[in-house]
Design a protein around this motif. Structure first.
Motif, PDB file in Angstrom:
ATOM      1  N   GLY A 128      36.801  43.552  46.381  1.00 55.01           N
ATOM      2  CA  GLY A 128      36.042  42.127  46.043  1.00 55.01           C
ATOM      3  C   GLY A 128      35.920  41.099  46.931  1.00 55.01           C
ATOM      4  O   GLY A 128      36.842  41.049  47.962  1.00 55.01           O
ATOM      5  N   PRO A 129      35.187  40.332  46.862  1.00 53.34           N
ATOM      6  CA  PRO A 129      34.868  39.035  47.671  1.00 53.34           C
ATOM      7  C   PRO A 129      36.164  38.166  47.617  1.00 53.34           C
ATOM      8  O   PRO A 129      36.672  37.928  46.490  1.00 53.34           O
ATOM      9  CB  PRO A 129      33.620  38.271  47.283  1.00 53.34           C
ATOM     10  CG  PRO A 129      32.881  39.400  46.567  1.00 53.34           C
ATOM     11  CD  PRO A 129      33.871  40.299  46.214  1.00 53.34           C
ATOM     12  N   ILE A 130      36.368  37.341  48.773  1.00 59.93           N
ATOM     13  CA  ILE A 130      37.513  36.360  48.565  1.00 59.93           C
ATOM     14  C   ILE A 130      37.113  35.343  47.627  1.00 59.93           C
ATOM     15  O   ILE A 130      38.024  34.866  46.835  1.00 59.93           O
ATOM     16  CB  ILE A 130      37.575  35.715  50.092  1.00 59.93           C
ATOM     17  CG1 ILE A 130      38.227  36.809  51.076  1.00 59.93           C
ATOM     18  CG2 ILE A 130      38.484  34.421  49.869  1.00 59.93           C
ATOM     19  CD1 ILE A 130      38.172  36.257  52.561  1.00 59.93           C
ATOM     20  N   ALA A 131      36.097  34.909  47.391  1.00 62.85           N
ATOM     21  CA  ALA A 131      35.822  33.738  46.575  1.00 62.85           C
ATOM     22  C   ALA A 131      36.072  34.289  45.062  1.00 62.85           C
ATOM     23  O   ALA A 131      36.676  33.574  44.446  1.00 62.85           O
ATOM     24  CB  ALA A 131      34.196  33.529  46.604  1.00 62.85           C
ATOM     25  N   ILE A 132      35.764  35.320  44.664  1.00 63.87           N
ATOM     26  CA  ILE A 132      35.937  35.983  43.255  1.00 63.87           C
ATOM     27  C   ILE A 132      37.322  36.278  43.158  1.00 63.87           C
ATOM     28  O   ILE A 132      37.895  35.729  42.213  1.00 63.87           O
ATOM     29  CB  ILE A 132      35.046  37.143  42.989  1.00 63.87           C
ATOM     30  CG1 ILE A 132      33.511  36.865  43.077  1.00 63.87           C
ATOM     31  CG2 ILE A 132      35.513  38.155  41.708  1.00 63.87           C
ATOM     32  CD1 ILE A 132      32.916  38.112  42.913  1.00 63.87           C
ATOM     33  N   PHE A 135      38.637  34.378  33.449  1.00 61.61           N
ATOM     34  CA  PHE A 135      37.264  34.412  33.203  1.00 61.61           C
ATOM     35  C   PHE A 135      36.387  33.480  33.674  1.00 61.61           C
ATOM     36  O   PHE A 135      35.444  33.521  34.147  1.00 61.61           O
ATOM     37  CB  PHE A 135      37.376  34.955  31.785  1.00 61.61           C
ATOM     38  CG  PHE A 135      35.906  35.123  31.157  1.00 61.61           C
ATOM     39  CD1 PHE A 135      35.514  36.336  31.255  1.00 61.61           C
ATOM     40  CD2 PHE A 135      35.300  34.165  30.563  1.00 61.61           C
ATOM     41  CE1 PHE A 135      34.115  36.511  30.989  1.00 61.61           C
ATOM     42  CE2 PHE A 135      34.028  34.469  30.200  1.00 61.61           C
ATOM     43  CZ  PHE A 135      33.563  35.724  30.205  1.00 61.61           C
ATOM     44  N   PHE A 136      36.692  32.197  33.191  1.00 63.57           N
ATOM     45  CA  PHE A 136      35.768  31.042  33.460  1.00 63.57           C
ATOM     46  C   PHE A 136      35.614  30.688  34.966  1.00 63.57           C
ATOM     47  O   PHE A 136      34.534  30.608  35.388  1.00 63.57           O
ATOM     48  CB  PHE A 136      36.190  29.836  32.474  1.00 63.57           C
ATOM     49  CG  PHE A 136      35.734  29.821  31.203  1.00 63.57           C
ATOM     50  CD1 PHE A 136      34.441  29.676  30.716  1.00 63.57           C
ATOM     51  CD2 PHE A 136      36.548  30.476  30.000  1.00 63.57           C
ATOM     52  CE1 PHE A 136      34.027  29.711  29.530  1.00 63.57           C
ATOM     53  CE2 PHE A 136      36.229  30.630  28.867  1.00 63.57           C
ATOM     54  CZ  PHE A 136      34.631  30.321  28.556  1.00 63.57           C
ATOM     55  N   ALA A 137      36.646  30.904  35.725  1.00 63.46           N
ATOM     56  CA  ALA A 137      36.574  30.580  37.044  1.00 63.46           C
ATOM     57  C   ALA A 137      35.800  31.416  37.772  1.00 63.46           C
ATOM     58  O   ALA A 137      34.879  31.119  38.579  1.00 63.46           O
ATOM     59  CB  ALA A 137      38.278  30.574  37.599  1.00 63.46           C
ATOM     60  N   THR A 138      36.007  32.761  37.423  1.00 68.29           N
ATOM     61  CA  THR A 138      35.415  33.868  38.224  1.00 68.29           C
ATOM     62  C   THR A 138      33.729  33.507  37.790  1.00 68.29           C
ATOM     63  O   THR A 138      32.869  33.938  38.757  1.00 68.29           O
ATOM     64  CB  THR A 138      35.933  35.203  37.596  1.00 68.29           C
ATOM     65  OG1 THR A 138      37.280  35.326  38.259  1.00 68.29           O
ATOM     66  CG2 THR A 138      35.239  36.247  38.323  1.00 68.29           C
ATOM     67  N   LEU A 139      33.549  33.404  36.274  1.00 69.28           N
ATOM     68  CA  LEU A 139      32.205  33.368  35.924  1.00 69.28           C
ATOM     69  C   LEU A 139      31.438  31.874  36.655  1.00 69.28           C
ATOM     70  O   LEU A 139      30.342  32.105  37.067  1.00 69.28           O
ATOM     71  CB  LEU A 139      32.278  32.919  34.545  1.00 69.28           C
ATOM     72  CG  LEU A 139      30.926  32.581  33.758  1.00 69.28           C
ATOM     73  CD1 LEU A 139      30.010  34.044  34.069  1.00 69.28           C
ATOM     74  CD2 LEU A 139      31.135  32.477  32.222  1.00 69.28           C
ATOM     75  N   GLY A 140      32.371  30.951  37.073  1.00 71.29           N
ATOM     76  CA  GLY A 140      31.792  29.987  37.541  1.00 71.29           C
ATOM     77  C   GLY A 140      31.361  29.891  39.045  1.00 71.29           C
ATOM     78  O   GLY A 140      30.182  29.713  39.630  1.00 71.29           O
ATOM     79  N   VAL A 141      32.331  30.822  39.633  1.00 71.52           N
ATOM     80  CA  VAL A 141      32.176  31.171  41.260  1.00 71.52           C
ATOM     81  C   VAL A 141      30.929  32.011  41.394  1.00 71.52           C
ATOM     82  O   VAL A 141      30.176  31.905  42.355  1.00 71.52           O
ATOM     83  CB  VAL A 141      33.229  31.680  41.793  1.00 71.52           C
ATOM     84  CG1 VAL A 141      33.611  33.088  41.564  1.00 71.52           C
ATOM     85  CG2 VAL A 141      33.223  31.310  43.463  1.00 71.52           C
ATOM     86  N   ILE A 142      30.539  32.935  40.360  1.00 70.05           N
ATOM     87  CA  ILE A 142      29.360  33.994  40.626  1.00 70.05           C
ATOM     88  C   ILE A 142      28.075  33.233  40.009  1.00 70.05           C
ATOM     89  O   ILE A 142      26.923  33.915  40.336  1.00 70.05           O
ATOM     90  CB  ILE A 142      29.737  35.164  39.965  1.00 70.05           C
ATOM     91  CG1 ILE A 142      29.945  35.241  38.658  1.00 70.05           C
ATOM     92  CG2 ILE A 142      30.647  36.172  40.861  1.00 70.05           C
ATOM     93  CD1 ILE A 142      30.006  36.669  37.892  1.00 70.05           C
ATOM     94  N   GLY A 181      27.126  31.859  52.944  1.00 71.77           N
ATOM     95  CA  GLY A 181      27.354  32.475  54.232  1.00 71.77           C
ATOM     96  C   GLY A 181      28.653  33.463  53.844  1.00 71.77           C
ATOM     97  O   GLY A 181      29.094  34.034  54.798  1.00 71.77           O
ATOM     98  N   GLY A 182      29.018  33.357  52.525  1.00 70.29           N
ATOM     99  CA  GLY A 182      30.035  34.426  52.328  1.00 70.29           C
ATOM    100  C   GLY A 182      31.223  33.928  52.136  1.00 70.29           C
ATOM    101  O   GLY A 182      31.634  32.513  52.431  1.00 70.29           O
ATOM    102  N   GLY A 183      32.300  34.606  51.806  1.00 63.94           N
ATOM    103  CA  GLY A 183      33.731  34.312  51.298  1.00 63.94           C
ATOM    104  C   GLY A 183      34.338  33.564  52.480  1.00 63.94           C
ATOM    105  O   GLY A 183      34.981  32.430  52.453  1.00 63.94           O
ATOM    106  N   TYR A 184      34.225  33.754  53.793  1.00 64.40           N
ATOM    107  CA  TYR A 184      35.027  33.217  54.888  1.00 64.40           C
ATOM    108  C   TYR A 184      34.344  31.870  55.112  1.00 64.40           C
ATOM    109  O   TYR A 184      35.018  31.036  55.420  1.00 64.40           O
ATOM    110  CB  TYR A 184      34.893  33.911  56.268  1.00 64.40           C
ATOM    111  CG  TYR A 184      35.920  35.212  56.148  1.00 64.40           C
ATOM    112  CD1 TYR A 184      37.215  35.093  55.860  1.00 64.40           C
ATOM    113  CD2 TYR A 184      35.110  36.549  56.284  1.00 64.40           C
ATOM    114  CE1 TYR A 184      37.983  36.354  55.974  1.00 64.40           C
ATOM    115  CE2 TYR A 184      35.938  37.675  56.201  1.00 64.40           C
ATOM    116  CZ  TYR A 184      37.177  37.450  56.055  1.00 64.40           C
ATOM    117  OH  TYR A 184      37.948  38.688  55.747  1.00 64.40           O
ATOM    118  N   ALA A 185      33.012  31.572  54.985  1.00 66.50           N
ATOM    119  CA  ALA A 185      32.574  30.099  55.055  1.00 66.50           C
ATOM    120  C   ALA A 185      32.940  29.484  53.728  1.00 66.50           C
ATOM    121  O   ALA A 185      32.943  28.298  53.785  1.00 66.50           O
ATOM    122  CB  ALA A 185      31.173  30.522  54.809  1.00 66.50           C
ATOM    123  N   MET A 186      33.515  30.023  52.528  1.00 71.97           N
ATOM    124  CA  MET A 186      33.667  29.377  51.539  1.00 71.97           C
ATOM    125  C   MET A 186      35.152  28.758  51.540  1.00 71.97           C
ATOM    126  O   MET A 186      35.328  27.898  50.922  1.00 71.97           O
ATOM    127  CB  MET A 186      33.712  30.198  50.126  1.00 71.97           C
ATOM    128  CG  MET A 186      32.140  30.550  50.013  1.00 71.97           C
ATOM    129  SD  MET A 186      32.569  31.629  48.336  1.00 71.97           S
ATOM    130  CE  MET A 186      31.017  31.409  47.544  1.00 71.97           C
TER     131      MET A 186
END
Length: 173
Positions: A57-61, A78-85, A20-25
């Protein structure tokens, strides 16, 4: 190397189990990063949300990049961003193959209709959680009411609203 794997797996979990997107995350990000791992404080989490509204950019990223950098430097981000996407990328890659086949599926449509109220609930939960930390005194409540009034009546661009909120913060504080 252990912290990089932990960052990747934590944000992979956030990306995989948030729909559901960043806010739902936000509730999942808060629980995993602030409460469970204690990588950042609640104040820093609130700041990430504010900064994410001003940056592309999205909140999660944005949060993955910030937390990753704080915990593990460049490679952490790098690894945290790679993980979330990663999960979303994989899911979208697979889904595009089957989207036409299930486009008119009544089961899929019904499932998505059932998810909508849950997503709104997650967004409201994130709002309430952030509101507890943001509205600390009468001044912050006044700023919130002014901004909400402007948003509902004038339909200003979000960037202008953020700048206005910053100006009000300078004036009031």
């Amino acid at each position: 190397m252990g912290i990089l794997i932990e960052l990747f797996l934590s944000f992979l979990k956030i990306g995989a189990f948030s729909f559901g997107g960043g806010y739902a995350m936000l509730p999942l990000i808060e629980r995993e990063i602030v409460n469970n791992k204690k990588w950042i404080s609640y104040q820093e989490f609130s700041d990430i949300i504010g900064i994410s509204q001003m940056t592309p950019g999205p909140i999660a990223i944005n949060s993955a990049t910030f937390v990753g950098y704080k915990v593990g430097g460049f490679w952490g981000s790098f690894f945290a961003t790679l993980g979330v996407i990663s999960f979303s990328f994989l899911l979208v890659s697979i889904a595009t193959h089957y989207i036409l086949k299930f486009k008119k599926s009544k089961v899929l449509s019904a499932a998505l209709m059932g998810m909508r109220p849950a997503l709104i609930g997650l967004i409201i939960s994130a709002f309430l959680s952030l509101a507890k930390g943001a509205y600390k005194d009468l001044k912050s409540i006044i700023i919130g009411i002014i901004i909400m009034g402007i948003l509902l009546s004038k339909k200003l661009h979000p960037i202008l609203v953020i700048i206005l909120a910053g100006v009000l913060g300078v004036i009031f504080y």
